[in-house]
Design a protein around this motif. Structure first.
Motif, short mmCIF file in Angstrom:
data_model
loop_
_atom_site.label_atom_id
_atom_site.label_comp_id
_atom_site.label_asym_id
_atom_site.label_seq_id
_atom_site.Cartn_x
_atom_site.Cartn_y
_atom_site.Cartn_z
N ARG A 1 10.99 -4.79 -37.03
CA ARG A 1 9.89 -5.25 -36.73
C ARG A 1 9.15 -4.12 -36.33
NH1 ARG A 1 6.96 -7.79 -32.02
NH2 ARG A 1 4.97 -8.95 -33.26
N GLN A 2 9.36 -3.24 -35.50
CA GLN A 2 8.12 -2.32 -34.88
C GLN A 2 8.02 -1.29 -36.06
OE1 GLN A 2 9.77 -1.44 -31.25
NE2 GLN A 2 8.88 -3.14 -30.11
N SER B 1 -4.63 -6.54 -17.22
CA SER B 1 -3.84 -7.63 -17.86
C SER B 1 -3.95 -7.87 -19.40
CB SER B 1 -4.02 -8.86 -16.76
OG SER B 1 -3.82 -8.75 -15.67
N SER B 2 -3.93 -6.81 -20.12
CA SER B 2 -4.34 -7.40 -21.56
C SER B 2 -3.14 -6.75 -22.62
CB SER B 2 -5.59 -6.30 -21.78
OG SER B 2 -6.81 -6.63 -20.96
N THR B 3 -1.96 -5.98 -21.83
CA THR B 3 -1.16 -5.84 -22.67
C THR B 3 -0.25 -6.59 -23.59
OG1 THR B 3 0.59 -5.82 -21.12
CG2 THR B 3 -0.59 -3.77 -21.16
N ARG B 4 -0.35 -7.97 -23.48
CA ARG B 4 0.29 -8.65 -24.32
C ARG B 4 -0.54 -9.78 -25.05
NH1 ARG B 4 5.61 -8.64 -23.31
NH2 ARG B 4 6.39 -7.92 -21.67
N SER B 5 -1.70 -9.65 -25.06
CA SER B 5 -2.95 -10.56 -25.68
C SER B 5 -3.00 -9.92 -27.28
CB SER B 5 -4.12 -10.72 -25.24
OG SER B 5 -4.98 -9.22 -25.35
N GLY B 6 -3.24 -11.04 -28.10
CA GLY B 6 -3.33 -10.70 -29.70
C GLY B 6 -4.40 -9.73 -29.85
N SER B 7 -5.49 -9.87 -28.95
CA SER B 7 -6.61 -9.07 -29.26
C SER B 7 -6.28 -7.33 -28.90
CB SER B 7 -7.77 -9.24 -28.31
OG SER B 7 -7.36 -9.18 -26.84
N VAL B 8 -5.22 -7.21 -28.47
CA VAL B 8 -4.50 -5.80 -28.13
C VAL B 8 -3.60 -5.55 -29.04
CG1 VAL B 8 -3.28 -4.48 -26.61
CG2 VAL B 8 -5.17 -5.67 -25.66
N LEU C 1 5.84 -0.61 -22.61
CA LEU C 1 5.04 -1.54 -23.45
C LEU C 1 5.25 -1.70 -24.92
CD1 LEU C 1 1.86 0.25 -21.78
CD2 LEU C 1 2.83 -1.84 -21.18
N LYS C 2 5.96 -2.63 -25.20
CA LYS C 2 6.50 -2.94 -26.34
C LYS C 2 5.30 -3.11 -27.68
CE LYS C 2 10.77 -5.10 -25.56
NZ LYS C 2 10.75 -4.83 -23.88
N PRO C 3 4.29 -3.39 -27.26
CA PRO C 3 3.17 -3.44 -28.31
C PRO C 3 2.83 -1.74 -28.65
CG PRO C 3 2.66 -4.91 -26.92
CD PRO C 3 3.70 -4.40 -26.33
N PHE C 4 2.93 -0.77 -27.94
CA PHE C 4 2.82 0.53 -28.10
C PHE C 4 3.83 1.09 -28.95
CE2 PHE C 4 -0.26 2.52 -24.76
CZ PHE C 4 -1.08 1.39 -24.74
N ARG C 5 4.97 0.54 -28.99
CA ARG C 5 6.31 1.23 -29.61
C ARG C 5 5.97 1.82 -30.97
NH1 ARG C 5 11.82 -1.41 -27.78
NH2 ARG C 5 11.56 -1.41 -25.71
N PRO C 6 5.19 0.59 -32.00
CA PRO C 6 5.28 1.12 -33.52
C PRO C 6 4.03 2.31 -33.54
CG PRO C 6 5.16 -1.52 -33.15
CD PRO C 6 4.93 -0.50 -31.77
N LEU C 7 3.15 2.22 -32.52
CA LEU C 7 2.12 3.38 -32.65
C LEU C 7 2.82 4.61 -32.19
CD1 LEU C 7 -0.73 4.41 -33.22
CD2 LEU C 7 -1.20 3.63 -30.67
N MET C 8 3.55 4.61 -31.10
CA MET C 8 4.31 5.86 -30.77
C MET C 8 5.32 6.34 -32.00
SD MET C 8 5.43 4.60 -26.91
CE MET C 8 6.38 6.03 -26.74
#
Length: 559
Positions: free
Chosen positions: A268-269, A378-385, A341-348
């Motif tokens: 996925r990432q 407290s914004s790491t898991r929101s869709g907006s991020v 921070l899993k949402p960061f992984r694709p970018l990393m």
């Protein structure tokens, strides 16, 4: 009913009969033995209920195989059920060896036959390269000398055999030796004739993989990563061996990471980095759209192999990949690893794949500051991020963003400004001690003039303790605080302090008047400042946290 070799053949028979009639081969690239205790227990309980209730037939699903040379069936789907059933039969055989009857010989016909070249017993079913030796030892001897302590599939095989043997001992317990034989014969015959499966024989790999997908669509439970793999294999045509080998390299790299369902997470990432945001449930559909034909399959898995190596290196700051990078890369990775921070992984991942060594270092350093700001807000898991991060990952992967400055500009709209970060920090609470130690140590270093205060300092909890000034259990020493007020303030950053372990050992839940001298002599400025107040009130916590917030803005700058 048998069909010509060029057609799909099928027959309905007992699961034990499949083991008895055929030599079964799980190809080297197939996944390891994966059943956990829950799945093994479910199969055992199903068989116990069916046998005790004299159920005429108990259906155990469909097996997909490819006929190979010398009568071998290659198992495309069904290895977990087949292997576990073989272990059940093997456990019965081991228990029966202490008797004088011929039951062990009868049970051996499901498990082994004689190799015509060596004249030695040879197991009828072979698992993949990683699990084959352990599985064979369990079938033949009931124990394994080859199991590796850090190999999960080996532990699962041994656990499955142990559960099977425990169940068979429970079956045998009420009976004398003679009646035990009858009980085991009842189990053996039921597995051979009544525990039914549909055995599909598909003439080639492509048709087998398509059949695998179709069965899953109709309710067969298969992991999405297996579906992805088999779809890619099905598209690879004449280049299947090349794609299988590349896939095994991907799996081999990922197995070094101890994370549940790591293949699916990585897929996925990686796809986010290549294509933009998508949900986990959309991974298979995305692969279907992206991979069409043999060359496309090779290109896709080749890219996955390179990404897998970078992905593993991201999780290991000591990886040799980083030897040619500025030293700050490793420091950044340690911090990013701390927060995970899993949402960061694709970018990393995209940065590691596309940026120069210098720009990678600068970009990762900025991601540390951005990550802390997002966590505090407290914004790491929101869709907006998540979606802007995914969009930036694709832009990096497509080389539309080529440096850290461009990345910062792209992410600017979602990163808290100095004012927003300061305000969020002023009221932030921290639940995990490792995060609190990192925040406080970094702030302490920044307040002392360190240029790279964000780097992970000494996080050894045995050397540096985290002290709650207002204790988590204040007891009678803090009468001014009721339960609600304690809950409100005890985990506020302003109530937390770093202490040298030896200075902190006596404090515990004592009153502030006893703690104050220890704070005063602390070498940490952010801790000694606590002693400047006469009493530790909610107002004192708020005032200290506001002071820490001012330093935090400088510690994790936007640049």
């Amino acid at each position: 009913m048998a069909k010509a070799q060029s057609e799909i053949g099928f027959e309905q028979l007992g699961l034990g009969a499949v083991l008895k009639r055929y030599r079964l081969l799980v190809p080297p690239n197939q996944r390891d033995y994966a059943w956990e205790k829950k799945e093994v227990q479910n199969l055992l309980e199903d068989l116990v209920a069916a046998i005790n209730d004299d159920e005429p037939q108990h259906f155990l699903g469909t097996l997909v195989t490819i006929p190979r040379a010398n009568g071998v069936l290659e198992v495309v789907d069904g290895q977990q059920r087949l292997a576990t059933t073989a272990l059940i039969l093997a456990s019965m055989r081991q228990i029966s060896l202490s008797g004088s009857d011929k039951l062990p010989q009868a049970l051996a016909t499901f498990l082994t036959d004689v190799d015509t070249e060596t004249l030695e017993d040879s197991p009828k079913m072979t698992l993949n390269a990683a699990d084959s030796a352990v599985f064979h030892e369990l079938l033949l001897n009931g124990k394994s000398h080859s199991a590796l302590p850090n190999r999960d599939s080996h532990a699962r095989l041994i656990a499955a055999y142990g559960m099977a043997k425990a169940q068979m001992l429970a079956v045998a317990k009420p009976f004398s030796e003679a009646d035990r034989t009858k009980a085991f014969l009842r189990w053996m015959k039921y597995i051979e004739f009544n525990a039914r499966v549909i055995l599909l024989k598909v003439p080639d790999d492509v048709n087998a993989f398509k059949m695998f997908e179709t069965l899953n669509d109709r309710g067969l439970k298969v992991s999405q990563s297996d579906l992805v793999k088999n779809y890619i294999f099905g598209q690879s045509g004449a280049r299947l061996p090349e794609v299988q080998q590349l896939w095994s390299y991907v799996k081999g790299a990922l197995e070094t990471l101890e994370e549940d369902d790591i293949t699916m997470t990585f897929l996925r990432q990686s796809l986010i980095a290549m294509n933009g945001y998508l949900k986990e449930t959309d991974v298979y559909e995305r692969v279907q759209k992206s991979v069409k034909g043999s060359q496309s399959s090779v290109n896709f898995v080749t890219e996955l192999e390179s990404l897998a190596n970078d992905y593993v290196a991201m999780a290991s700051p000591q990886s040799e990949k980083w030897n040619v990078y500025p030293s700050k890369v490793r420091a950044s990775l340690r911090v990013l690893q701390l927060f995970d921070l899993k949402p960061f992984r694709p970018l990393m991942l995209a940065i590691a794949r596309r940026f120069s060594t210098k720009e990678t270092s600068l970009a990762y350093e900025r991601l540390v500051a951005f990550g802390v700001r997002l966590i505090i807000a407290s914004s790491t898991r929101s869709g907006s991020v998540e979606q802007p991060l995914a969009r930036a990952a694709k832009q990096v992967f497509d080389q539309e963003i080529v440096d850290a400055a461009g990345l910062a500009a792209a992410l600017g709209p979602i990163i808290p400004t100095d004012d927003a970060f300061r305000q969020a920090f002023e009221t932030a609470t921290v639940g995990q001690a490792k995060f609190a130690r990192y925040y406080l140590r970094s702030i302490e270093m920044a307040d002392s003039g360190s240029e790279d205060a964000w780097m992970i300092p000494n996080d050894d909890a045995d050397a540096i303790n985290l002290e709650h000034v207002l204790p988590q259990k204040p007891l009678e020493h803090w009468p001014a605080y009721d339960e609600e007020t304690v809950r409100t303030y005890v985990k506020r950053i302003g109530n937390l302090a770093l202490m040298i372990a030896k200075d902190n050992s006596e404090l515990k839940s004592g009153p502030f008047s006893e703690k104050r001298p220890a704070f005063a002599k602390s070498p940490y400025k952010t801790t000694s400042m606590i002693a400047s107040v006469a009493d530790w009130t909610p107002e004192a916590i708020i005032e200290r946290q506001s002071a820490l917030a001012e330093i935090a803005v400088k510690t994790w700058p936007l640049k």
